[in-house]
Each structure stands twice: as structure tokens, then as C-alpha cells.
Design a protein around this motif. Structure first.
Motif, PDB file in Angstrom:
ATOM      1  N   GLU A 112       0.834  -1.202   0.000  1.00 52.19           N
ATOM      2  CA  GLU A 112       0.000   0.000   0.000  1.00 52.19           C
ATOM      3  C   GLU A 112       0.870   1.253   0.000  1.00 52.19           C
ATOM      4  N   GLY A 113       0.466   2.212  -0.789  1.00 48.68           N
ATOM      5  CA  GLY A 113       1.164   3.493  -0.810  1.00 48.68           C
ATOM      6  C   GLY A 113       2.360   3.542  -1.746  1.00 48.68           C
ATOM      7  N   LEU A 114       2.699   2.419  -2.382  1.00 49.95           N
ATOM      8  CA  LEU A 114       3.808   2.445  -3.332  1.00 49.95           C
ATOM      9  C   LEU A 114       3.364   3.146  -4.611  1.00 49.95           C
ATOM     10  N   LYS A 115       4.331   3.762  -5.280  1.00 59.18           N
ATOM     11  CA  LYS A 115       4.066   4.399  -6.564  1.00 59.18           C
ATOM     12  C   LYS A 115       3.888   3.308  -7.615  1.00 59.18           C
ATOM     13  N   PRO A 116       3.200   3.629  -8.716  1.00 59.15           N
ATOM     14  CA  PRO A 116       2.963   2.620  -9.752  1.00 59.15           C
ATOM     15  C   PRO A 116       4.230   1.913 -10.235  1.00 59.15           C
ATOM     16  N   GLU A 117       5.313   2.659 -10.426  1.00 54.91           N
ATOM     17  CA  GLU A 117       6.553   2.018 -10.885  1.00 54.91           C
ATOM     18  C   GLU A 117       7.135   1.086  -9.820  1.00 54.91           C
ATOM     19  N   GLN A 118       6.942   1.433  -8.544  1.00 52.14           N
ATOM     20  CA  GLN A 118       7.402   0.570  -7.456  1.00 52.14           C
ATOM     21  C   GLN A 118       6.549  -0.697  -7.385  1.00 52.14           C
ATOM     22  N   LEU A 119       5.250  -0.553  -7.585  1.00 52.88           N
ATOM     23  CA  LEU A 119       4.362  -1.720  -7.616  1.00 52.88           C
ATOM     24  C   LEU A 119       4.732  -2.648  -8.765  1.00 52.88           C
ATOM     25  N   ASN A 120       5.075  -2.066  -9.903  1.00 49.98           N
ATOM     26  CA  ASN A 120       5.480  -2.860 -11.053  1.00 49.98           C
ATOM     27  C   ASN A 120       6.737  -3.672 -10.732  1.00 49.98           C
TER      28      ASN A 120
END
Length: 116
Positions: free
Chosen positions: A84-92
Motif C-alpha cells: 500500500e502506498g507504493l508508486k505505480p513504478e514501485q508496484l510494477n
């Protein structure tokens, strides 16, 4: 478990988590949007909470509601909480890591089965 004992167990878990994290009762109460006195009553098992209060306390302590209520965390819930709270690139990146890790585990298990 009877309600009084359940309230005491939940309150104890909250108090131990709060103390372990070095938070004062006032600070946790503020972060959870409740009064310090109400938090005291929760921690001592004198009062029960609404689901919203449980969620707010869990978020403030960075644990799952499962842990607050049951003393055990659902492993998947912990993973979701960490994402939760990660940026889209971090989630990727996290998704790619999990996928690669999972493939590696499956290959290892397949090799172990073939060696038997």
C-alpha cells in the motif's frame, strides 16, 4: 472466548504493539482519531471498538486488523499492507520480483520431485 476476555486480549495486543513501537498513548490515540482516555479503556479491556476504530488503530500501528483481533496475521494481508502506498513504478517492480521468485520456487519444487 467471552467478550470481556476478548476485549482484554485485544487491548493487550494493542498496548504491546504501541509500547514496542515507542508510541505514547496520546500519540497513538491522535493517529487513530480517538481520545487518549478511550484508548486507555480499550487497552485495559474495559471498552470494545467499532470496526472503523479497529481499522484506524491497525493503520496507525502498521499491522493488519487480523493481528489486532486474532493475534495472528493473514500472510497475504501483510503483503498487501506492505504494498500500500507504493508508486505505480514501485508496484510494477514488486510484481516482477514476486513473479520471478514464484517461478524460481516452482522450478525448484519440480526439480526436487524429479529427483525422487
Amino acid at each position: 472466548m467471552e467478550k470481556k476476555n476478548l476485549n482484554i486480549a485485544i487491548g493487550n495486543r494493542i498496548r504491546v504493539l504501541r509500547e514496542t513501537q515507542g508510541k505514547t498513548r496520546d500519540r497513538l490515540a491522535e493517529e487513530a482519531g480517538i481520545s487518549s482516555h478511550f484508548l486507555f479503556e480499550i487497552e485495559t479491556g474495559k471498552k470494545s471498538m467499532t470496526s472503523n476504530t479497529i481499522i484506524n488503530i491497525a493503520k496507525a500501528l502498521n499491522v493488519t486488523t487480523d493481528f489486532i483481533l486474532l493475534g495472528a496475521a493473514n500472510p497475504m494481508a501483510k503483503i498487501v499492507t506492505n504494498l500500500e502506498g507504493l508508486k505505480p513504478e514501485q508496484l510494477n517492480l514488486a510484481e516482477q520480483f514476486i513473479e520471478t521468485f514464484s517461478i524460481g520456487l516452482h522450478l525448484k519444487q519440480k526439480k526436487e520431485r524429479e529427483e525422487r
